[in-house]
Design a protein around this motif. Structure first.
Motif, mmCIF file in Angstrom:
data_model
loop_
_atom_site.group_PDB
_atom_site.id
_atom_site.type_symbol
_atom_site.label_atom_id
_atom_site.label_comp_id
_atom_site.label_asym_id
_atom_site.label_seq_id
_atom_site.Cartn_x
_atom_site.Cartn_y
_atom_site.Cartn_z
ATOM 1 N N LYS A 440 0.864 -1.185 0.000
ATOM 2 C CA LYS A 440 0.000 0.000 0.000
ATOM 3 C C LYS A 440 0.899 1.233 0.000
ATOM 4 O O LYS A 440 1.222 1.801 1.038
ATOM 5 C CB LYS A 440 -0.920 -0.012 1.213
ATOM 6 N N ALA A 441 1.292 1.644 -1.185
ATOM 7 C CA ALA A 441 2.295 2.703 -1.325
ATOM 8 C C ALA A 441 1.655 3.993 -1.824
ATOM 9 O O ALA A 441 0.936 3.990 -2.824
ATOM 10 C CB ALA A 441 3.390 2.259 -2.283
ATOM 11 N N TYR A 442 1.950 5.089 -1.137
ATOM 12 C CA TYR A 442 1.546 6.411 -1.611
ATOM 13 C C TYR A 442 2.676 7.083 -2.391
ATOM 14 O O TYR A 442 2.441 8.008 -3.162
ATOM 15 C CB TYR A 442 1.139 7.294 -0.430
ATOM 16 N N ASN A 443 3.894 6.616 -2.179
ATOM 17 C CA ASN A 443 5.061 7.145 -2.879
ATOM 18 C C ASN A 443 6.224 6.190 -2.653
ATOM 19 O O ASN A 443 6.202 5.378 -1.722
ATOM 20 C CB ASN A 443 5.422 8.557 -2.388
ATOM 21 N N PHE A 444 7.220 6.281 -3.516
ATOM 22 C CA PHE A 444 8.400 5.422 -3.434
ATOM 23 C C PHE A 444 9.663 6.275 -3.408
ATOM 24 O O PHE A 444 9.668 7.428 -3.836
ATOM 25 C CB PHE A 444 8.476 4.491 -4.648
#
Length: 593
Positions: A440-444
């Motif tokens: 569950k990624a909002y940014n990397f």
């Protein structure tokens, strides 16, 4: 004379190379050997082998229920910092400690580095940090005219700045005149007056008429030195909302990266704004009044812009364009930079805001599927867009791609596209796809080859030594296509399968068989443990010490089938697995009736 019928042996079928996921709409009987109809949480290595993907763990204890809104890593004044946005604050992380350096609205935040500062945009504010001071970007005060006689006029030099109402103007004194006419009337304030390097005092050395914009000196300044009088004033606040409302920034300038282009303002959706040179010096704090590009129709938003060779590629929700540097003479007579946009494709663009990535020097955009842009030329030619997501399009069609988050993990050669907690991964070194669950990624962010992602309350870090996702088992599933061994009209028989496994301290592989007539067979498990006392499990103890590839044999009962498949899984909390090859020695029988 009696005869005994025996089945014909064929050369054993071996999978030595795995080709990733293919969700063919023609059915999985049409896949080539080595492709998978289902592939989750396995990676295909650059050598074509099947390896269970690593797990992740939090970088720090959760800060709460909110999102990590953005992050950045780089060097500021000689020191490397990891910055991130959470809960209305900007944090710096050094030596394992999180420290708040400033505050911003709690919203998705983008970071970029320019001229020794980190800049932050979130669609509400525009901030900067130089390693010490965190502040609003007030904006550069442009010098709008030079060589001005006391009566006004002069030579136009710089445009006004959208970020501020502050300006200044230099004058060449006559030696006799005391009244100096500014370029604007009805001004808010006069902020400074210099005669050479001497700061003059209001009320003593000069008076101001804000209505007429006239500064009157008590004593006429001495003539002889051009531009010796410098007067700064403010009128209004500029057009800050147009700049603060933008979310994303890209650095570009034609032959050099001397300007910042920003976009993502809902009120000027098809417009990019770009910076100018602040008295010949590149600046991220000077947005000239005429420094903008309007792209296509205002029906469709600009969703990204990326430098590609010497051009800036601009993507909208429907359509793609390119821009490059030109100079233009404004109606005022001032010569300024210009970046006119020309159409590349009237249909295909990008639907996910800020998510175009440059892979192998080519942009990858999201429009129904994933497109790689090559052979960019002027004109609306759809052949410029190479459709690369065909093998995973059926599952992409089930999600809202406008919500996609993308990243290029350069260390692995992987392009990640995540929606919700499911990621589609394109290994662009070998041209294969696979999926990763529970991210569950909002940014990397990539730091020294390691991958981090911002999620709820914390930042997770992938670690090749971890076998779980923050304590949750990773279920790796590879499901082979239904395979007919080259003879769809013959019955087949198989009594065993060999799997070659890379030795690791603890290895597990669960193997199930499926046939068209018997369904899924019993799952059998391969264990392998090298002799090590670290985390030893004596229930599965082995004194094996070989680091050479190990073939394992399992017995199966697959009789009279037409189509056959294997399902390889690993859901272990502490056991890894790399599959090097699979050998399936089928025997041919009579014709299918």
């Amino acid at each position: 004379m009696a005869t005994i019928k025996t089945s014909k042996k064929t050369t054993p079928t071996t999978i030595n190379v795995f080709y990733g996921l293919n969700e063919s709409t023609d059915g999985d009987t049409e896949l080539k050997l080595g492709e998978a109809s289902v592939m989750k949480n396995w990676r295909v290595t650059d050598g074509g082998k099947l390896k269970k993907m690593e797990g992740y763990a939090p970088l720090f204890t959760s800060l709460g229920t909110g999102k990590i809104q953005g992050q950045w890593y780089g060097k500021v004044t000689g020191t490397f910092y990891h910055l991130f946005a959470y809960g209305g604050s900007i944090y710096k992380r050094t030596s394992g400690t999180n420290t708040i350096i400033g505050t911003m609205t709690d919203a998705p935040t983008s970071f970029f580095f320019f001229n020794e500062k980190v800049y932050m945009k979130n669609g509400h504010e525009y901030k900067s940090w130089d390693g010490t001071t965190f502040a609003d970007v007030a904006g550069y005060r442009p010098k709008i005219a030079i060589s001005t006689p006391p009566g006004g006029g002069g030579t136009l030099y710089e445009e006004t700045n959208r970020l501020t109402g502050a300006k200044h103007q230099t004058f060449s004194p006559s030696g006799t005149l005391t009244a100096y006419q500014l370029a604007e009337t009805a001004i808010t304030s006069v902020d400074f007056v210099y005669d050479g390097t001497t700061l003059k005092t209001a009320g003593t050395d000069y008076t101001v008429n804000l209505t007429t914009g006239i500064v009157t000196f008590t004593t006429a300044p001495t003539a002889g030195t051009p531009n010796s009088i410098d007067i700064g004033w403010t009128k209004g606040t500029g057009d800050r909302a147009s700049i603060l409302g933008c979310l994303f920034a890209r650095v570009y300038g034609g032959a050099n990266d001397s300007r910042v282009f920003i976009f993502g303002n809902d009120t000027t959706r098809n417009r990019l704004y770009y910076t100018g040179l602040a008295d010949t010096v590149p600046s991220a704090e000077y947005f000239p009044a005429n420094g903008y590009i309007e792209v296509g129709s205002d029906e469709f938003s600009v969703t990204d812009a990326q430098k590609h060779q010497s051009s800036l590629l601009i993507f909208t929700e429907k359509g793609s364009y390119y821009a490059s540097y030109e100079s233009v003479t404004l109606s005022s007579g001032l010569v300024a930079a210009s970046f006119p946009a020309y159409s590349i494709n009237d249909i295909k663009g990008n639907v996910a805001l800020g998510q175009v990535k440059i892979i192998n020097n080519n942009p990858l955009s999201i429009y129904e599927g994933i497109y790689e842009w090559t052979l960019i030329t002027v004109g609306s030619d759809a052949r410029n867009a190479n459709y690369i997501s065909r093998r995973v399009q059926p599952s992409l069609d089930l999600v809202d791609l406008t919500k996609a988050v993308t990243f290029d993990w350069e260390e692995k050669g992987e392009y990640w596209l995540c929606v919700g907690s499911l990621c589609w991964i394109y290994n662009y070194r070998i041209g294969v796809w696979y999926q990763r669950e529970n991210v569950k990624a909002y940014n990397f962010l990539e730091i020294d080859g390691e991958l981090y992602f911002g999620t709820d309350g914390t930042i997770m870090k992938f670690d090749p030594d971890l076998r779980t996702d923050n304590g949750i088992a990773i279920k790796a599933v590879w499901e082979m296509n239904f395979y007919d061994f080259g003879f769809e009209y013959l019955n087949k028989y198989m009594n065993n399968v060999w799997a070659s496994i890379k030795p690791d301290p603890k290895v597990r592989l669960d193997i199930a068989t499926v046939t068209n007539n018997d369904g899924t067979g019993e799952t059998q498990t391969i264990y392998y443990s090298l002799a090590t006392f670290e985390h030893a499990d004596f229930n599965k103890w082995s004194f094996l010490t070989s680091y050479n590839p190990q073939p394992f044999y399992i017995e199966i009962q697959a009789m009279g089938f037409t189509y056959f498949k294997l399902i390889l899984t690993n859901e272990s909390l502490n056991e890894d697995c790399t599959v090097l090859s699979i050998n399936m020695p089928a025997r041919m029988g009579g014709k299918v009736r």
